[in-house]
Design an enzyme around this catalytic site. Structure first.
Site, PDB file in Angstrom:
ATOM      1  CG  ASP A 161      18.939  -2.714 -59.699  1.00 42.40           C
ATOM      2  OD1 ASP A 161      19.615  -3.727 -59.945  1.00 42.40           O
ATOM      3  OD2 ASP A 161      19.164  -1.969 -58.721  1.00 42.40           O
ATOM      4  CD  GLU A 167      21.326  -2.711 -56.230  1.00 39.49           C
ATOM      5  OE1 GLU A 167      21.742  -3.498 -57.078  1.00 39.49           O
ATOM      6  OE2 GLU A 167      20.773  -3.086 -55.180  1.00 39.49           O
ATOM      7  CB  THR A 180      24.510  -4.064 -58.870  1.00 36.55           C
ATOM      8  OG1 THR A 180      25.104  -2.783 -59.100  1.00 36.55           O
ATOM      9  CG2 THR A 180      25.604  -5.036 -58.412  1.00 36.55           C
TER      10      THR A 180
END
Ligand code: 5RP
Length: 244
Positions: A83, A105, A28
């Site tokens: 990520d 995450e 994200t």
């Protein structure tokens, strides 16, 4: 070159680690979004992968690009997560959660064989903590939880302002899991392992943004080019000589 260009360069390099048939975790944030965009192009060109997103925002982006999505319940073991990060050190320790997705995450990273981080060079630090450490907490009992965070953090040598994160509407920011976040401006976290352990003992704390010993490598793009910072714990089995 702007930071966005470096983020894209790091994301492009990360594509080298993606293979057909892989089960991927999608991070994200703005850097991870660059990777998702590039992955979308590959999928359009025929790459077959299935992905678990780490936030509703990433899920929406990936869905719009036609990337096949699944959940950790249907696909609990992932091959690779790509990520972003808010900070990284030369031994690939991280602070994450600036985008508010640290809990999902961390769960997704823990479910994966490999976590590769992509970042522009501005995220590199000597010591973690310049970026305020996000700590995800349940909404009940915020005041007591904050007091306990202050106490345990001091025990790990960390002191600084702790503020409840607000959203654009000036109301407490609510994560995808329905929790709030305290941002802890410790400036320098000299004993990240002990802080991580202490924070986990506070009942109202769900998770914190320290990702220690989780990332295999950080792909860093900056004015000096692209570098891959490997974790000292990482072993490349391809480089090991075959036993006689
Ligand atoms: C979200 C994160 C992000 O990876 C982190 O905030 C970096 O974001 P960006 O790539 O936009 O700088 O941890 O929870």
């Amino acid at each position: 070159m702007a930071n966005d260009d470096y983020k894209r360069q790091a994301a492009e390099r990360a594509l080298n680690y993606v293979e057909p048939g892989m089960k991927l975790g999608l991070g994200t944030g703005s850097t991870a979004a660059q990777f998702v965009a590039l992955l979308g192009e590959k999928v359009k060109a025929g790459l077959d992968v299935v992905c678990v997103p780490t936030s509703e925002a990433t899920a929406a982006q990936a869905r719009a690009l036609g990337i096949k999505l699944t959940t950790l319940d249907d696909c609990p073991d992932l091959d690779l997560v790509i990520d972003g990060t808010d900070e990284f050190t030369n031994d690939a320790m991280l602070i994450k959660g600036g985008g508010g997705a640290l809990l999902r995450e961390k769960i997704v990273a823990a479910a994966s064989s490999r976590l590769i981080i992509i970042a522009d060079a501005s995220k590199r630090v000597e010591t973690l903590g310049k970026f305020p450490l996000p700590v995800e907490v349940v909404r009940f009992g915020l005041r007591s939880t904050k007091d306990m965070i202050i106490e345990v953090a001091a025990g790990a040598g960390c002191v600084g302002d702790i503020v409840l994160r607000l959203g654009p509407d000036k109301q407490p920011f609510v994560t995808d899991e329905g929790n709030n976040i305290f941002d802890c401006a410790f400036e320098a976290i000299d004993e990240p392992d002990s802080l991580d352990m202490m924070l986990k003992m506070v009942p109202g704390v769900v998770e914190n943004g320290l990702f220690l010993g989780m990332a295999e490598r950080v792909i860093v793009a900056g004015p000096d080019g692209i570098e891959e910072v490997e974790s000292p714990d990482y072993t490349d089995f391809d480089d090991l000589e075959e036993a006689p």
